[in-house]
Design a protein around this motif. Structure first.
Motif, PDB file in Angstrom:
ATOM      1  N   SER A  68      30.622  30.948  33.812  1.00 59.52           N
ATOM      2  CA  SER A  68      31.572  31.706  34.633  1.00 59.52           C
ATOM      3  C   SER A  68      32.699  32.290  33.791  1.00 59.52           C
ATOM      4  N   THR A  71      31.209  35.352  32.070  1.00 58.00           N
ATOM      5  CA  THR A  71      31.085  36.438  33.040  1.00 58.00           C
ATOM      6  C   THR A  71      32.434  37.096  33.281  1.00 58.00           C
ATOM      7  N   PHE A  75      34.606  41.547  32.106  1.00 53.86           N
ATOM      8  CA  PHE A  75      35.393  42.529  32.842  1.00 53.86           C
ATOM      9  C   PHE A  75      36.576  43.059  32.039  1.00 53.86           C
ATOM     10  N   THR A  89      38.014  44.900  39.910  1.00 47.96           N
ATOM     11  CA  THR A  89      37.020  45.343  40.888  1.00 47.96           C
ATOM     12  C   THR A  89      36.703  44.174  41.815  1.00 47.96           C
ATOM     13  N   VAL A  90      35.893  44.450  42.803  1.00 43.95           N
ATOM     14  CA  VAL A  90      35.465  43.386  43.715  1.00 43.95           C
ATOM     15  C   VAL A  90      34.676  42.327  42.949  1.00 43.95           C
ATOM     16  N   GLU A  91      33.815  42.780  42.045  1.00 49.22           N
ATOM     17  CA  GLU A  91      33.020  41.829  41.249  1.00 49.22           C
ATOM     18  C   GLU A  91      33.915  40.984  40.352  1.00 49.22           C
ATOM     19  N   GLN A  92      34.953  41.602  39.790  1.00 48.71           N
ATOM     20  CA  GLN A  92      35.874  40.868  38.932  1.00 48.71           C
ATOM     21  C   GLN A  92      36.624  39.820  39.740  1.00 48.71           C
ATOM     22  N   GLU A  94      35.560  38.313  42.431  1.00 47.54           N
ATOM     23  CA  GLU A  94      34.606  37.243  42.732  1.00 47.54           C
ATOM     24  C   GLU A  94      34.389  36.344  41.507  1.00 47.54           C
ATOM     25  N   ALA A  95      34.260  36.972  40.346  1.00 44.89           N
ATOM     26  CA  ALA A  95      34.079  36.194  39.112  1.00 44.89           C
ATOM     27  C   ALA A  95      35.318  35.352  38.819  1.00 44.89           C
ATOM     28  N   LYS A  98      35.316  32.379  41.163  1.00 43.79           N
ATOM     29  CA  LYS A  98      34.298  31.407  40.747  1.00 43.79           C
ATOM     30  C   LYS A  98      34.765  30.616  39.526  1.00 43.79           C
TER      31      LYS A  98
END
Length: 141
Positions: A68, A71, A75, A89-92, A94-95, A98
């Motif tokens: 994690s 990951t 970003f 971003t949305v993915e960032q 979430e990462a 996590k």
């Protein structure tokens, strides 16, 4: 938002993993001496099961923690150790959640002790029960 310039190792997970590996290694090296057919056989089998399951739990949590973090570092596009502007971003997000908010991973060394202990206890009691029943059957014949 500042990122790590290198991966921080989760010592609260790595140290129990290393201890489990060392104990399992010692059990494997001395297996002929400690696994004879005797009264301690099921104790050593359950001890091996305990450390094996504990290693799987804590080792898996260590892997997830490092994964994690890696990951999350992907970003940081400009490698300035900060996430800002277009990097968010949305993915960032979430990462980031996590990597930071995972209590299962952080407490896996404690919950692993409990779960491994329960399973090892079942193995010990079940093995002793099977051994006792097989002795009783032999005595009847």
């Amino acid at each position: 938002m500042k990122l790590f310039n290198e991966i921080s190792l989760p010592y609260h997970l790595i140290i129990p993993s290393l201890i489990s590996i060392l104990i399992l290694g010692m059990i494997i090296m001395k297996r002929k001496k400690i696994f004879p057919n005797g009264k301690w056989k099921w104790f050593w089998i359950s001890t091996t099961v305990f450390f094996g399951i504990y290693l799987l739990i804590v080792g898996g949590a260590t892997y997830c923690d490092i994964s994690s973090e890696l990951t999350l570092q992907k970003f940081d596009l400009d490698r300035d150790e900060f996430i800002n502007g277009e990097e968010i971003t949305v993915e960032q997000k979430e990462a980031m959640s996590k990597a930071i908010l995972d209590t299962r991973r952080n407490f896996s060394s404690i919950t692993g002790l409990i779960l491994s202990g329960i399973i090892a206890l079942f193995v010990l009691v079940g093995g002793k029960l099977i051994e006792y029943i097989s002795i009783k059957i032999k005595d009847k014949n």
